[in-house]
Design an enzyme around this catalytic site. Structure first.
Site, PDB file in Angstrom:
ATOM      1  N   GLU A  16      34.334  35.934  32.781  1.00 54.04           N
ATOM      2  CA  GLU A  16      34.578  34.513  32.836  1.00 54.04           C
ATOM      3  C   GLU A  16      34.047  33.586  31.918  1.00 54.04           C
ATOM      4  OE1 GLU A  16      32.687  33.748  36.739  1.00 54.04           O
ATOM      5  OE2 GLU A  16      32.248  31.562  36.063  1.00 54.04           O
ATOM      6  N   HIS A  28      36.316  27.711  39.212  1.00 55.68           N
ATOM      7  CA  HIS A  28      35.489  26.466  39.981  1.00 55.68           C
ATOM      8  C   HIS A  28      35.627  25.379  39.040  1.00 55.68           C
ATOM      9  CE1 HIS A  28      33.110  30.168  42.071  1.00 55.68           C
ATOM     10  NE2 HIS A  28      34.391  29.864  42.430  1.00 55.68           N
ATOM     11  N   HIS A  38      29.561  21.825  43.360  1.00 53.48           N
ATOM     12  CA  HIS A  38      30.321  22.997  42.768  1.00 53.48           C
ATOM     13  C   HIS A  38      31.441  23.110  43.690  1.00 53.48           C
ATOM     14  CE1 HIS A  38      30.402  26.882  41.016  1.00 53.48           C
ATOM     15  NE2 HIS A  38      30.249  27.524  42.183  1.00 53.48           N
ATOM     16  N   ARG A  54      24.858  18.782  41.261  1.00 53.22           N
ATOM     17  CA  ARG A  54      26.044  19.236  40.882  1.00 53.22           C
ATOM     18  C   ARG A  54      26.916  19.617  41.895  1.00 53.22           C
ATOM     19  NH1 ARG A  54      27.420  24.738  38.554  1.00 53.22           N
ATOM     20  NH2 ARG A  54      25.680  25.294  39.651  1.00 53.22           N
ATOM     21  N   TYR A  93      31.097  35.337  29.551  1.00 49.98           N
ATOM     22  CA  TYR A  93      30.127  36.622  30.388  1.00 49.98           C
ATOM     23  C   TYR A  93      30.936  37.111  31.255  1.00 49.98           C
ATOM     24  CZ  TYR A  93      29.762  32.843  33.970  1.00 49.98           C
ATOM     25  OH  TYR A  93      29.896  31.892  34.698  1.00 49.98           O
ATOM     26  N   ASP A 108      31.253  38.400  35.171  1.00 44.12           N
ATOM     27  CA  ASP A 108      30.767  37.761  36.500  1.00 44.12           C
ATOM     28  C   ASP A 108      31.413  38.871  37.502  1.00 44.12           C
ATOM     29  OD1 ASP A 108      29.352  36.420  38.477  1.00 44.12           O
ATOM     30  OD2 ASP A 108      30.065  34.687  37.965  1.00 44.12           O
ATOM     31  N   ASN A 132      33.047  21.717  38.324  1.00 37.99           N
ATOM     32  CA  ASN A 132      31.411  21.409  38.583  1.00 37.99           C
ATOM     33  C   ASN A 132      31.651  19.887  38.305  1.00 37.99           C
ATOM     34  OD1 ASN A 132      30.015  23.906  39.127  1.00 37.99           O
ATOM     35  ND2 ASN A 132      30.787  24.181  37.195  1.00 37.99           N
TER      36      ASN A 132
END
Lengths: 502, 65
Positions: free
Chosen positions: A100, A156, A242, A240, A93, A95, A158
């Protein structure tokens, strides 16, 4: 108790339209995502389902008001930017102003590497397809984290954690780990300071962009520990975590150790195994100071008065992790946990002796070695544009242009995976999480999947008025063991839905 | 600590033996390594974008997460 847990990564890629520095990056990013979607996504294109998203939920137990939030934090608003779900369970997508790729949920560090690398190949394929569009200019993409002019974009991680673990424990024990882990998983950078105006080399791409210790933001006042609390799973059982402090890695071993060691440290925190307080005095400035000294001699002071280097602090975490695995698993420890511990120890020992000994494994060392070779041969000072170019081009994802790729091709950087496995992972989902269900549904029933997200697949079934939402709230259900046979057996989405809801 | 440092020290005899023989080896290896470095730099020279200063200057990104 091991390196295994539900986890995933999200990487924002740098993007530029060749010869058009002022081209709108949102348009270019959308072109890339749409080009890939049009070429590979069958029939109708499933939308992203935003229902369960809550980006302003704070792990400390409150919601930020939408009015005071920066517009960039409102990631749950569907802005009409390109956003697709792939048959491997990943999300591709736009971002902000970057394409991303978020990996599907996996359960081991090696699977993170596999689907993260598959993401690079998806982006490469997407960029080539976008360049072929009528009137399309060639697009280049970079797996890095800064333009050296003040802008940074994230890579990032997760990690699914037990909700019962107090957040304060995570902050206390993870902050010193994050200050020091860059010596293993930094990607290296030419330029000091957010705008790169200072001359020299530093260990991490991201260190200079972190300004506070704990917080919710990801785009401004970036915190070492991010408090976003959006589990995409049962919130009673899970959080979660992050993690926004990591660099985007090209080296497979860097990514493997980044995720593997972090997962182990989280296991120790969950099991309350860390009795020592490693709190670093002034963690934000320590983070930067460590990054600014590639000789790795920089020290910082701990709360207990000891003065350590980042490698020494990592060795302390390693020592604890070895004891923890021995104590909890002994000889039953799984192969990947044993391998992560062994590689972590080997890398730290060599970093302490001479960082250059890790040039075949770690991004920042491989990059520095190449830069030093150029400096030697051409007598270049650190402010020479050629060195900045080498830094940038290290992360160019094209095999014919990217310097990481050139070093791999000439046998100078070690790998963990083969090209064939990465190619398969561009299309096939992991088999041991709900990504399996999502990916297989997209692959098999694409024309009847209206939308999907981490925690749902929404069907638009012939003859039914309303859309039918199948929640996938447990990340470990919907695996091949659970639904593989069912998916094989059901020829249509209707059959599948009927079987699931009977 | 590096694994090597934990090894018991070699006897002076073996140390002498290992010192004599590799002299040429080391020289050869260094030569090979330098040739190797030249080879990779030549290869990378070929693919580096041509005007480093302009290219780096024109790489402008919007901030992200």
């Amino acid at each position: 108790m091991s390196v295994r847990r539900v986890m995933g990564t999200e990487v924002e890629y740098g993007i530029s339209v060749q010869g058009q520095p002022l081209a709108n990056p949102m348009v270019a990013s959308s072109q890339v995502v749409n080009a890939y979607a049009s070429a590979t996504v069958k029939a109708r294109r499933a939308r992203w389902d935003f229902e369960e998203e809550s980006p302003l939920r704070d792990a400390r137990g409150f919601d930020m008001s939408r009015q005071v939030a920066d517009p960039s934090q409102l990631t749950d608003e569907d802005l009409g930017l390109a956003n697709v779900i792939l048959t491997n369970g990943a999300r591709l997508y736009v971002d902000h102003a970057h394409p991303e790729y978020a990996t599907p949920e996996v359960t081991s560090p090696l699977d993170i590497v596999l689907w993260d690398k598959a993401g690079e190949q998806v982006m490469l394929d997407a960029q080539r397809r976008a360049g072929l569009l009528p009137g399309g200019a060639p697009i280049a993409m970079y797996k890095n984290n800064t333009d050296n002019k003040g802008a940074s974009y994230g890579a990032h991680e997760n990690y699914l954690m037990r909700r019962s673990t107090p957040f304060a424990d995570i902050v206390r024990h993870l902050t010193p780990f994050f200050v020091s882990r860059q010596v293993v998983c930094g990607a290296g950078r030419v330029g000091i300071g957010q705008d790169g105006r200072g001359h020299g080399f530093q260990v991490s791409q991201r260190a200079d962009f972190f300004e506070v210790e704990v917080g919710l933001e990801t785009t401004l006042k970036r915190p070492i520990i991010n408090t976003r609390d959006e589990p995409h799973a049962d919130p009673e059982k899970y959080r979660r975590l992050h993690v926004i402090i990591g660099d985007a890695n090209l080296s497979e071993i860097s990514t493997y150790l980044k995720v593997g060691t972090t997962s182990l440290v989280l296991a120790m925190i969950e099991d309350k195994f860390i009795a020592t307080d490693f709190s670093v005095d002034g963690p934000v400035s320590a983070l930067r100071a460590v990054s600014h000294d590639p000789s790795l001699k920089q020290t910082f002071t701990l709360g207990d008065g000891r003065t350590l280097t980042a490698v020494q602090l990592q060795l302390e975490y390693l020592d604890l992790a070895k004891k923890y695995v021995e104590d909890r698993l002994g000889s039953d420890a799984d192969a990947q946990t044993v391998d992560v511990l062994a590689r972590w120890e080997s890398v730290l020992d060599r970093l302490e002796e001479d960082p250059m000994l890790c040039a075949a494994e770690l991004d920042w060392v491989a990059k520095l070695k190449l830069l030093e070779q150029y400096r030697d041969r051409d007598g270049l000072a650190w402010d020479d544009a050629k060195l900045a170019l080498i830094d940038l081009q290290y992360s160019d994802i094209r095999p014919e242009k990217g310097l990481y790729n050139k070093l791999v091709a000439s046998g100078r950087i070690d790998r963990l995976l083969g090209d064939a496995a990465v190619e398969r992972a561009m299309h096939d989902p992991p088999t041991d999480t709900r990504a399996y269900f999502r990916g297989r549904c997209l692959e098999k029933y694409a024309e009847h999947v209206a939308a999907a997200s981490w925690d749902s697949v929404i069907f638009d079934l012939p003859g039914r008025e309303s859309l039918q939402r199948v929640p996938t709230i447990d990340p470990l259900r919907g695996s091949k063991a659970h639904v593989g046979e069912l998916l094989d057996r059901c020829d249509t989405a209707e059959q599948l839905f009927t079987a699931l809801t009977r | 600590m590096a694994q090597e440092q934990k090894q018991p020290r070699k006897s002076s005899e073996t140390e002498e033996a290992t010192q004599v023989a590799p002299e040429t080896d080391v020289a050869e290896r260094r030569e090979a390594l330098e040739g190797d470095i030249d080879a990779i730099l030549d290869e990378i020279d070929e693919v580096l974008e041509s005007n480093a200063e302009d290219f780096v200057k024109s790489f402008i990104q919007k901030g992200g997460q």
